[in-house]
Design a protein around this motif. Structure first.
Motif, PDB file in Angstrom:
ATOM      1  N   PRO A  36       0.745  -1.152  -0.090  1.00 41.24           N
ATOM      2  CA  PRO A  36      -0.032   0.010   0.130  1.00 41.24           C
ATOM      3  C   PRO A  36       1.051   1.322  -0.020  1.00 41.24           C
ATOM      4  CG  PRO A  36      -0.398  -1.453   1.702  1.00 41.24           C
ATOM      5  CD  PRO A  36       0.656  -2.078   1.290  1.00 41.24           C
ATOM      6  N   SER A  37       0.476   2.266  -0.628  1.00 42.13           N
ATOM      7  CA  SER A  37       1.165   3.441  -0.830  1.00 42.13           C
ATOM      8  C   SER A  37       0.699   4.262   0.638  1.00 42.13           C
ATOM      9  CB  SER A  37       0.640   4.283  -1.875  1.00 42.13           C
ATOM     10  OG  SER A  37       1.761   5.699  -2.178  1.00 42.13           O
ATOM     11  N   PRO A  38       2.161   4.716   0.839  1.00 47.46           N
ATOM     12  CA  PRO A  38       1.865   5.719   2.225  1.00 47.46           C
ATOM     13  C   PRO A  38       1.012   7.139   1.975  1.00 47.46           C
ATOM     14  CG  PRO A  38       4.470   5.069   1.791  1.00 47.46           C
ATOM     15  CD  PRO A  38       3.514   4.771   0.600  1.00 47.46           C
ATOM     16  N   VAL A  39       1.115   7.468   0.650  1.00 49.11           N
ATOM     17  CA  VAL A  39       0.172   8.528   0.260  1.00 49.11           C
ATOM     18  C   VAL A  39      -0.550   8.375  -1.065  1.00 49.11           C
ATOM     19  CG1 VAL A  39       1.582  10.280   2.160  1.00 49.11           C
ATOM     20  CG2 VAL A  39       2.396  10.141  -0.288  1.00 49.11           C
ATOM     21  N   PRO A  40      -1.580   8.841  -1.223  1.00 48.88           N
ATOM     22  CA  PRO A  40      -2.047   8.805  -2.595  1.00 48.88           C
ATOM     23  C   PRO A  40      -1.544   9.866  -3.458  1.00 48.88           C
ATOM     24  CG  PRO A  40      -3.689  10.054  -0.992  1.00 48.88           C
ATOM     25  CD  PRO A  40      -2.510   9.680  -0.232  1.00 48.88           C
ATOM     26  N   ILE A  41      -1.162   9.601  -4.647  1.00 56.47           N
ATOM     27  CA  ILE A  41      -0.759  10.351  -5.822  1.00 56.47           C
ATOM     28  C   ILE A  41      -1.643  10.432  -6.906  1.00 56.47           C
ATOM     29  CG2 ILE A  41       1.232  11.054  -7.342  1.00 56.47           C
ATOM     30  CD1 ILE A  41       3.136   9.978  -5.248  1.00 56.47           C
ATOM     31  N   PHE A  95       9.864   4.556  -4.373  1.00 55.38           N
ATOM     32  CA  PHE A  95       8.794   5.256  -4.786  1.00 55.38           C
ATOM     33  C   PHE A  95       8.546   6.864  -4.386  1.00 55.38           C
ATOM     34  CE2 PHE A  95       7.909   0.541  -4.799  1.00 55.38           C
ATOM     35  CZ  PHE A  95       7.311   0.492  -6.270  1.00 55.38           C
ATOM     36  N   GLU A  96       7.999   7.430  -5.305  1.00 58.96           N
ATOM     37  CA  GLU A  96       7.635   8.811  -5.410  1.00 58.96           C
ATOM     38  C   GLU A  96       6.776   9.298  -4.268  1.00 58.96           C
ATOM     39  OE1 GLU A  96       7.015   7.995  -9.398  1.00 58.96           O
ATOM     40  OE2 GLU A  96       6.724   6.707  -7.928  1.00 58.96           O
ATOM     41  N   SER A  97       5.822   8.178  -3.751  1.00 55.81           N
ATOM     42  CA  SER A  97       5.071   8.370  -2.372  1.00 55.81           C
ATOM     43  C   SER A  97       6.016   8.386  -1.278  1.00 55.81           C
ATOM     44  CB  SER A  97       4.018   7.218  -2.552  1.00 55.81           C
ATOM     45  OG  SER A  97       4.793   6.095  -2.507  1.00 55.81           O
ATOM     46  N   GLY A  98       7.415   8.047  -1.386  1.00 54.50           N
ATOM     47  CA  GLY A  98       8.256   8.185  -0.062  1.00 54.50           C
ATOM     48  C   GLY A  98       8.622   6.710   0.295  1.00 54.50           C
ATOM     49  N   LEU A  99       7.982   5.818  -0.159  1.00 60.43           N
ATOM     50  CA  LEU A  99       8.331   4.415   0.326  1.00 60.43           C
ATOM     51  C   LEU A  99       9.661   4.013  -0.057  1.00 60.43           C
ATOM     52  CD1 LEU A  99       6.206   1.338   1.039  1.00 60.43           C
ATOM     53  CD2 LEU A  99       7.804   0.826  -0.473  1.00 60.43           C
ATOM     54  N   ARG A 135      10.523   1.743   5.176  1.00 59.12           N
ATOM     55  CA  ARG A 135      10.488   3.060   5.594  1.00 59.12           C
ATOM     56  C   ARG A 135       9.596   4.073   4.836  1.00 59.12           C
ATOM     57  NH1 ARG A 135      16.499   5.428   6.197  1.00 59.12           N
ATOM     58  NH2 ARG A 135      15.182   7.331   6.722  1.00 59.12           N
ATOM     59  N   SER A 136       8.902   4.952   5.260  1.00 54.18           N
ATOM     60  CA  SER A 136       8.277   5.948   4.851  1.00 54.18           C
ATOM     61  C   SER A 136       8.886   7.304   4.787  1.00 54.18           C
ATOM     62  CB  SER A 136       6.783   6.071   5.159  1.00 54.18           C
ATOM     63  OG  SER A 136       5.997   7.077   4.709  1.00 54.18           O
ATOM     64  N   LEU A 137       9.890   7.750   3.985  1.00 59.60           N
ATOM     65  CA  LEU A 137      10.319   9.202   3.940  1.00 59.60           C
ATOM     66  C   LEU A 137       9.365  10.066   4.075  1.00 59.60           C
ATOM     67  CD1 LEU A 137      13.282   8.398   1.517  1.00 59.60           C
ATOM     68  CD2 LEU A 137      13.209   7.884   4.033  1.00 59.60           C
ATOM     69  N   THR A 138       8.288  10.105   3.686  1.00 61.31           N
ATOM     70  CA  THR A 138       7.221  11.245   3.612  1.00 61.31           C
ATOM     71  C   THR A 138       6.720  11.026   5.152  1.00 61.31           C
ATOM     72  OG1 THR A 138       5.489   9.710   3.211  1.00 61.31           O
ATOM     73  CG2 THR A 138       6.396  11.218   1.394  1.00 61.31           C
ATOM     74  N   ASP A 139       6.753  10.096   5.843  1.00 61.19           N
ATOM     75  CA  ASP A 139       6.158  10.396   7.331  1.00 61.19           C
ATOM     76  C   ASP A 139       7.550  10.809   8.133  1.00 61.19           C
ATOM     77  OD1 ASP A 139       3.996   8.967   6.895  1.00 61.19           O
ATOM     78  OD2 ASP A 139       4.642   6.993   7.465  1.00 61.19           O
ATOM     79  N   PRO A 163       6.004  15.626   3.083  1.00 57.22           N
ATOM     80  CA  PRO A 163       5.515  15.243   1.634  1.00 57.22           C
ATOM     81  C   PRO A 163       6.569  15.831   0.747  1.00 57.22           C
ATOM     82  CG  PRO A 163       4.349  17.054   2.571  1.00 57.22           C
ATOM     83  CD  PRO A 163       5.050  16.654   3.639  1.00 57.22           C
ATOM     84  N   MET A 164       6.402  14.842  -0.505  1.00 55.41           N
ATOM     85  CA  MET A 164       7.235  15.303  -1.520  1.00 55.41           C
ATOM     86  C   MET A 164       6.433  16.308  -2.667  1.00 55.41           C
ATOM     87  SD  MET A 164       9.649  13.012  -1.541  1.00 55.41           S
ATOM     88  CE  MET A 164      10.085  11.439  -0.623  1.00 55.41           C
ATOM     89  N   MET A 165       6.989  17.433  -2.697  1.00 48.88           N
ATOM     90  CA  MET A 165       6.470  18.653  -3.103  1.00 48.88           C
ATOM     91  C   MET A 165       6.807  18.839  -4.745  1.00 48.88           C
ATOM     92  SD  MET A 165       4.822  19.556  -0.778  1.00 48.88           S
ATOM     93  CE  MET A 165       3.975  21.237  -0.921  1.00 48.88           C
ATOM     94  N   GLY A 166       5.724  19.384  -5.488  1.00 49.02           N
ATOM     95  CA  GLY A 166       6.141  19.549  -6.749  1.00 49.02           C
ATOM     96  C   GLY A 166       5.037  19.011  -7.626  1.00 49.02           C
ATOM     97  N   ASN A 167       5.061  19.880  -8.900  1.00 52.61           N
ATOM     98  CA  ASN A 167       4.093  19.490 -10.191  1.00 52.61           C
ATOM     99  C   ASN A 167       4.190  18.226 -10.510  1.00 52.61           C
ATOM    100  OD1 ASN A 167       2.838  21.871  -9.350  1.00 52.61           O
ATOM    101  ND2 ASN A 167       4.132  23.119 -10.837  1.00 52.61           N
ATOM    102  N   HIS A 168       5.497  17.635 -10.660  1.00 54.00           N
ATOM    103  CA  HIS A 168       5.593  16.534 -11.641  1.00 54.00           C
ATOM    104  C   HIS A 168       6.224  15.288 -10.750  1.00 54.00           C
ATOM    105  CE1 HIS A 168       4.866  19.195 -14.834  1.00 54.00           C
ATOM    106  NE2 HIS A 168       5.869  19.934 -14.587  1.00 54.00           N
ATOM    107  N   GLY A 169       6.284  15.310  -9.408  1.00 51.42           N
ATOM    108  CA  GLY A 169       6.705  14.196  -8.651  1.00 51.42           C
ATOM    109  C   GLY A 169       8.134  14.271  -8.422  1.00 51.42           C
ATOM    110  N   ILE A 170       8.528  12.914  -8.133  1.00 49.96           N
ATOM    111  CA  ILE A 170       9.874  12.545  -7.820  1.00 49.96           C
ATOM    112  C   ILE A 170      10.666  11.666  -8.838  1.00 49.96           C
ATOM    113  CG2 ILE A 170      11.627  11.498  -6.361  1.00 49.96           C
ATOM    114  CD1 ILE A 170      10.503  14.234  -5.354  1.00 49.96           C
ATOM    115  N   GLY A 171      11.698  11.826  -9.368  1.00 49.85           N
ATOM    116  CA  GLY A 171      12.187  11.078 -10.610  1.00 49.85           C
ATOM    117  C   GLY A 171      13.733  10.480 -10.272  1.00 49.85           C
ATOM    118  N   GLY A 172      14.429  10.900  -9.287  1.00 47.21           N
ATOM    119  CA  GLY A 172      15.670  10.540  -8.870  1.00 47.21           C
ATOM    120  C   GLY A 172      15.595   9.024  -8.429  1.00 47.21           C
ATOM    121  N   SER A 173      16.581   8.417  -8.957  1.00 48.13           N
ATOM    122  CA  SER A 173      16.912   6.701  -8.860  1.00 48.13           C
ATOM    123  C   SER A 173      18.013   6.536  -7.489  1.00 48.13           C
ATOM    124  CB  SER A 173      16.967   6.031  -9.951  1.00 48.13           C
ATOM    125  OG  SER A 173      16.094   6.075 -10.806  1.00 48.13           O
ATOM    126  N   LEU A 174      17.719   5.476  -7.058  1.00 47.16           N
ATOM    127  CA  LEU A 174      18.497   4.981  -6.009  1.00 47.16           C
ATOM    128  C   LEU A 174      19.863   4.610  -6.769  1.00 47.16           C
ATOM    129  CD1 LEU A 174      16.461   2.314  -3.965  1.00 47.16           C
ATOM    130  CD2 LEU A 174      17.376   4.481  -3.183  1.00 47.16           C
TER     131      LEU A 174
END
Length: 506
Positions: A326-331, A355-359, A373-377, A381-392
């Protein structure tokens, strides 16, 4: 062994009543006698039969009755010769039909080569993986005349597929780079509808067949030893690759390079495609590979409420397991917001996903949760119009992750074993979707970050900044690349792509 075929009983001046047969028989070479076996499930002619490891395989062909009423055969057949009585079983259904084809088994695959269908002669090559029982397409046979691979003959020699069409030069399929090569040895008489009989690991007997002038009664022997040696070199390279057949993360090791020397240089729907497998959800990440397993990520649901991790077999695409979290936050899903854009990393211990939801999560190769872990918790929250794109990105024992966005930004080094931070470097708010590039040499771990107006060099072991260069524009997506002692920084703005000497700001 003899199976099926066709027979006509009409007089010469009568209309043909050519009909397919279902008869099966075997010739005892010691007693020199024929005996009957259980018939085919249905009459079949213009097909091919292959004997391999105590089994008979029948593939291709059609059912003709009284010179008309043709019914194509969509199923091949297999029978185990150890069974008494012989029992014919269907092979997996095909979405193609063919007759006047050839066939052979090499390296655990049943190859079906060329022939004729409703559209005419064909060079198409398909293979059935005998373990998974899945069909796939192979690089087309390079038949050049109008006959293509109609009436060809195929055989396995030294573990390789050898095919002879109506040409002076047979062809050998190099499985190591999925290509066909012409043999140095040539036949004296071009022939089709002939047989190939292996004599040893490199020599093949060419027997009978026909030409435009009529039937042939000649026999030739060709030695393909030079081609066998070529492919042995490919095999050795392939075996070396298999021990390190890994693609650990986004851009591999961060440099978009592979150590494998035998990968195809081009591919499409028609060529060099080993298999295709649909996966659940929608993902923008790149696959990662460890040995015989390929891992992918995706999201599912109108608000990306399900985060998916897939593990497939690299051999045939078979789904080995699917993990749903389950996603930590809805997108809210849209074409403007990233959807499973960050690529995972994999090593000998496990696969690690973000994931861009912070998981942020670690999984074993069998899909068992190592930590989560949930980085958003933790950081908001991840802020911005287009989400997160950086990879591990990764070292042997640690993960790296850059989160640059409209909110509190940061760079992390995370312990792979526990999922806990080894250090966290807070950063200014800066929207970017790039992935840092890590350079590892001797005892140094140097990290290069290109992100929305700045280029930074950091000691990844400690998180200490070594130098930075600002004044750039448009460097929000491309990862920096290392070329010798140069760091190449890409930008979408003209004249802002730069080459920087590593270790300096100039």
């Amino acid at each position: 062994y003899l199976s099926g075929g066709s027979q006509a009983t009409n007089e010469e001046d009568e209309e043909s009543n050519l009909s397919s047969l279902d008869e099966v028989s075997v010739f005892d070479v010691k007693k020199k006698t024929w005996s009957s076996l259980p018939p085919l499930p249905a009459p079949r002619s213009s097909h091919e039969m292959v004997a391999h490891e105590g089994k008979l395989y029948v593939i291709g062909g059609w059912h003709m009755a009284e010179g008309r009423g043709v019914t194509w055969q969509y199923h091949g057949l297999v029978a185990d010769l150890s069974e008494d009585p012989l029992n014919w079983k269907k092979l997996p259904k095909t979405d193609w039909v063919v007759r006047a084809n050839s066939a052979a088994i090499a390296k655990g695959n049943l190859y079906v080569v060329g022939g004729l269908n409703d559209e005419g002669t064909t060079n198409a090559v398909r293979k059935l993986h005998l373990k998974s029982m899945k069909w796939s397409e192979v690089e087309d046979f390079p038949g050049v005349n109008r006959l293509k691979a109609f009436g060809s003959a195929s055989v396995e020699v030294g573990g390789k597929l050898v095919v002879s069409s109506f040409s002076y030069q047979p062809k050998i399929f190099l499985d190591s780079n999925r290509s066909w090569i012409s043999t140095k040895a040539k036949v004296q008489d071009k022939r089709f509808f002939h047989r190939l009989v292996p004599l040893d690991k490199s020599k093949v007997l060419f027997l009978g067949g026909a030409s435009w002038e009529g039937h042939l009664d000649g026999i030739e022997v060709l030695d393909f030893a030079p081609e066998m040696e070529i492919d042995k070199k490919h095999d050795k390279a392939g075996k070396a690759d298999s021990k390190s057949s890994h693609w650990g993360g986004f851009r591999g090791k961060g440099n978009s390079r592979t150590d494998s020397p035998s990968l195809p240089l081009g591919w499409s729907d028609e060529r060099n495609l080993a298999w295709r497998m649909k996966i659940e959800g929608y993902g923008q990440s790149t696959p990662v590979i460890w040995g015989e397993r390929v891992f992918t990520t995706s999201t599912e649901g109108e608000e990306s409420e399900r985060l998916l991790v897939h593990c497939n077999s690299i051999k045939d695409g078979e789904l080995l397991w699917l993990k749903s979290i389950p996603s930590p936050v809805p997108i809210k899903r849209s074409q403007y917001v990233s959807q499973a854009a960050p690529s995972p990393v994999v090593d000998a211990v496990g696969v690690f996903v973000f994931f861009e939801s912070g998981l942020l999560m670690g999984l074993s190769h069998s899909g068992e949760e190592l930590w989560m872990r949930s980085l958003t918790d933790e950081y908001g929250p991840m802020m911005g119009n287009h989400g997160i794109g950086g990879s591990l990105f990764q070292t042997d024992d640690s993960l790296g992750l850059l989160v640059d966005h409209d909110g509190p930004s940061y760079l992390l080094r995370v312990d792979k074993g526990t999922g806990e931070n080894q250090w966290k470097a807070d950063r200014e708010e800066r929207v970017s979707w790039s992935t840092p590039t890590l350079s590892v040499s001797e005892n140094q771990e140097t990290l290069y970050v290109s992100s929305n107006g700045v280029v930074e060099c950091m000691d990844f072991k400690t998180g200490k900044k070594l130098w930075s260069k600002d004044g750039l524009e448009g460097n929000t997506v491309a990862s920096p690349s290392i070329a010798g002692d140069l760091l190449i920084v890409g930008s979408s703005k003209p004249e802002h792509t730069q080459a920087i000497r590593c270790g300096s700001q100039a």
